[in-house]
Design a protein around this motif. Structure first.
Motif, PDB file in Angstrom:
ATOM      1  N   ASN A 182       0.822  -1.214   0.000  1.00  0.00           N
ATOM      2  CA  ASN A 182       0.000   0.000   0.000  1.00  0.00           C
ATOM      3  C   ASN A 182       0.856   1.264   0.000  1.00  0.00           C
ATOM      4  N   THR A 183       2.041   1.157   0.573  1.00  0.00           N
ATOM      5  CA  THR A 183       2.994   2.270   0.601  1.00  0.00           C
ATOM      6  C   THR A 183       4.376   1.670   0.407  1.00  0.00           C
ATOM      7  N   GLY A 184       5.351   2.520   0.286  1.00  0.00           N
ATOM      8  CA  GLY A 184       6.726   2.049   0.127  1.00  0.00           C
ATOM      9  C   GLY A 184       7.409   2.785  -0.999  1.00  0.00           C
ATOM     10  N   VAL A 185       8.104   2.039  -1.831  1.00  0.00           N
ATOM     11  CA  VAL A 185       8.860   2.605  -2.939  1.00  0.00           C
ATOM     12  C   VAL A 185       8.054   2.455  -4.220  1.00  0.00           C
ATOM     13  N   LYS A 186       8.039   3.498  -5.022  1.00  0.00           N
ATOM     14  CA  LYS A 186       7.268   3.462  -6.270  1.00  0.00           C
ATOM     15  C   LYS A 186       7.845   2.422  -7.220  1.00  0.00           C
ATOM     16  N   PHE A 187       6.925   1.771  -7.944  1.00  0.00           N
ATOM     17  CA  PHE A 187       7.291   0.699  -8.867  1.00  0.00           C
ATOM     18  C   PHE A 187       6.761   1.078 -10.250  1.00  0.00           C
ATOM     19  N   VAL A 188       7.672   1.377 -11.169  1.00  0.00           N
ATOM     20  CA  VAL A 188       7.328   1.936 -12.476  1.00  0.00           C
ATOM     21  C   VAL A 188       7.255   0.847 -13.533  1.00  0.00           C
ATOM     22  N   SER A 189       6.165   0.900 -14.310  1.00  0.00           N
ATOM     23  CA  SER A 189       6.033   0.036 -15.483  1.00  0.00           C
ATOM     24  C   SER A 189       5.786   0.941 -16.691  1.00  0.00           C
ATOM     25  N   VAL A 190       5.652   0.333 -17.861  1.00  0.00           N
ATOM     26  CA  VAL A 190       5.475   1.103 -19.086  1.00  0.00           C
ATOM     27  C   VAL A 190       4.222   1.985 -19.025  1.00  0.00           C
ATOM     28  N   LYS A 191       3.238   1.615 -18.241  1.00  0.00           N
ATOM     29  CA  LYS A 191       2.018   2.427 -18.123  1.00  0.00           C
ATOM     30  C   LYS A 191       2.294   3.774 -17.454  1.00  0.00           C
TER      31      LYS A 191
END
Length: 178
Positions: free
Chosen positions: A32-41
């Motif tokens: 729910n929180t933490g480090v952002k996780f980036v994908s192509v979207k």
């Protein structure tokens, strides 16, 4: 592909990068929180958007970041789905990457990140991306093919001059579209 001016050279993209990798190949356990996780979207129109990312734990991020460490000035490149869309990392915020995004790290003394960004958008590179993207449903531009992409590389000062001219002319192009 065509003649380039004296002092320029044709290079394979992979030979001018300090690192070419992609994000984790396994789906992480989201939090729910933490480090952002980036994908192509999270990349659109050449811009990285961190507003609606998913999150992973700091522990999982630390494990992933040891192999794939995006930092300010790096280029992210979409490699799954709509391939060949670059975005320059313009934040100091820490985040991790999914497999759909490639990470391109270059030596700033040899390659200007904005030059590489615009070259990736060029018809020359976009054609190579289209020709080398594999798969039917979930198209993928694999790292080897990205590394074997041929680009023209001028001296650094010329790269900066080219970018300045592009950025001078882009507002006029936007007016023409309107």
């Amino acid at each position: 592909p065509f003649d380039v001016p004296n002092g320029w050279r044709w290079v394979y993209l992979g030979t001018i990068l300090n690192k070419l990798t992609d994000g984790t190949h396994k789906t992480p356990k989201y939090a729910n929180t933490g480090v952002k996780f980036v994908s192509v979207k999270d990349m659109s129109g050449g811009i990285l958007y961190l507003d609606n990312t998913k999150y992973i734990t700091l522990e999982e991020h630390n494990e992933l970041y040891s192999r794939c460490n995006p930092e300010r000035g790096d280029i992210l490149l979409s490699k799954v789905g709509t391939t060949g869309v670059p975005a320059i990392v313009d934040t100091d915020e820490t985040f991790s990457l999914f497999v759909s995004v490639a990470l391109l790290k270059m030596d700033a003394e040899c390659v200007y990140n904005k030059y590489l960004y615009y070259v990736i958008y060029s018809p020359l590179v976009q054609k190579q991306a289209a020709e080398n993207t594999r798969g039917v449903g979930n198209k993928n531009w694999v790292l080897d093919a990205i590394g074997n992409t041929v680009i023209p590389l001028p001296p650094l000062a010329e790269q900066k001059r080219i970018v300045a001219k592009i950025e001078e002319l882009l507002p006029y192009c936007d007016q023409l579209v309107k």
